[in-house]
Design an enzyme around this catalytic site. Structure first.
Site: not given
Length: 325
Positions: A161-162, A190
């Site tokens: 995701e990052e 999140d």
């Protein structure tokens, strides 16, 4: 000599590998009583990811260890589990990551996707961002294992995701039109541990039924959860930005819900400054249990307990008549 290992010795070694909290990802188990106290199992999963594994940069060995741990936990719980591998290119480098997917049948074949990313940046321990979200994902999956739910549930731990929502983008891009039409919503989690305030967001208009039903649960159970107050016109009340794993599903027209802890009333009023005292904790060396518990005693436990309660009830009592699909 290796061929003469006795059965009793093998049995002893197996028992050592399966003790509570074993350091081997494939064999980690926890005392069943943890699932009876909201947030307790989530805390253990969070701690394992952040400390037994550590920072989980996309494409790294630690991200693979986290994938193996999550897969093993879904299987331990008893879910049919698959790993969806994918690769992506960034700045001339090809990286491999994966999504870990568990399926829970419900009363309806219609499904709701519940997800959280398990990778992190290289600094800190990735406790808040996002071992906390994965902890809730795994805890709620276990709590609901034998409870009939209105919809079938697809639990997904997203990779990478990052580095640009790679895992959720890959999953969404590979959904068939039939799957898209069969999905009534997506709930993303999140950074749940450290922010000053707990929030639930959702799609704009009638598609915001997930948020609206969550807020009804909040009111009924007197949970300390609100929603984006809309002080920043770029992010209307009740919604949020497209910076996390809900965005690819939103782009497919799938209604979303989103659980997060931050502070929309400080800084640039965009939710990036999580706390009055320390600003943003995510993506810094402060994203550790030691720092959070020292500066905000009891906050992690309160947040995990609250979000676990909210998500569990939301998935148990999702009201079909209020959906837009």
């Amino acid at each position: 000599m290796r061929k003469k290992i006795t059965i009793s010795f093998l049995a002893m070694m197996f028992s050592l590998l399966t003790i509570v909290g074993s350091a081997t990802a494939q064999t980690v188990s926890y005392h069943p009583s943890l699932v009876h106290k909201n947030g307790a199992m989530a805390y253990e999963h969070m701690k394992y990811l952040a400390y037994e594994i550590g920072p989980r940069v996309a494409g790294s060995i630690n991200e693979r260890k986290a994938e193996e741990y999550i897969e093993s936990q879904f299987k331990r719980i008893g879910f049919k589990t698959t790993v969806q591998d994918f690769t992506y290119s960034r700045r001339g480098t090809t990286t491999q990551s994966s999504n870990v997917i568990a399926y829970k049948p419900g009363k309806s074949s219609k499904q709701i996707i519940v997800g959280a990313h398990y990778d992190s940046v290289s600094v800190g321990r990735g406790v808040d961002d996002n071992a906390s979200g994965v902890g809730i994902l795994l805890e709620v999956a276990e709590v609901l294992k034998n409870i009939p739910t209105p919809y079938s549930i697809v639990f997904i731990a997203f990779g990478a995701e990052e580095t640009g929502l790679r895992g959720s983008n890959h999953y969404a891009a590979n959904m068939t039109q039939k799957e898209i039409e069969n999905t009534i919503g997506m709930i993303n989690m999140d950074s749940l541990a450290v922010g000053d305030n707990m929030y639930v967001y959702g799609s704009a208009g009638e598609a915001g039924f997930i948020r609206d039903q969550a807020l009804e649960i909040v009111k009924k159970k007197k949970l300390n959860v609100g929603t984006n107050p809309g002080l920043n016109p770029e992010y209307p009340a009740g919604t949020t930005g497209d910076w996390s794993d809900h965005a690819p599903f939103k782009n497919l027209g799938i209604p979303y819900g989103y659980l997060e802890a931050t502070n929309w009333e400080i800084g640039e009023l965009d939710g990036y400054d999580q706390t009055v005292k320390h600003g943003g904790v995510w993506h810094t060396g402060n994203d550790s249990i030691e720092f959070i518990e020292s500066e905000y005693p009891g906050r992690i436990q309160e947040h995990l307990s609250t979000f676990s309660t909210l998500l569990t009830d939301l998935l148990k009592f999702m009201n079909k008549t209020n959906t837009s699909k």
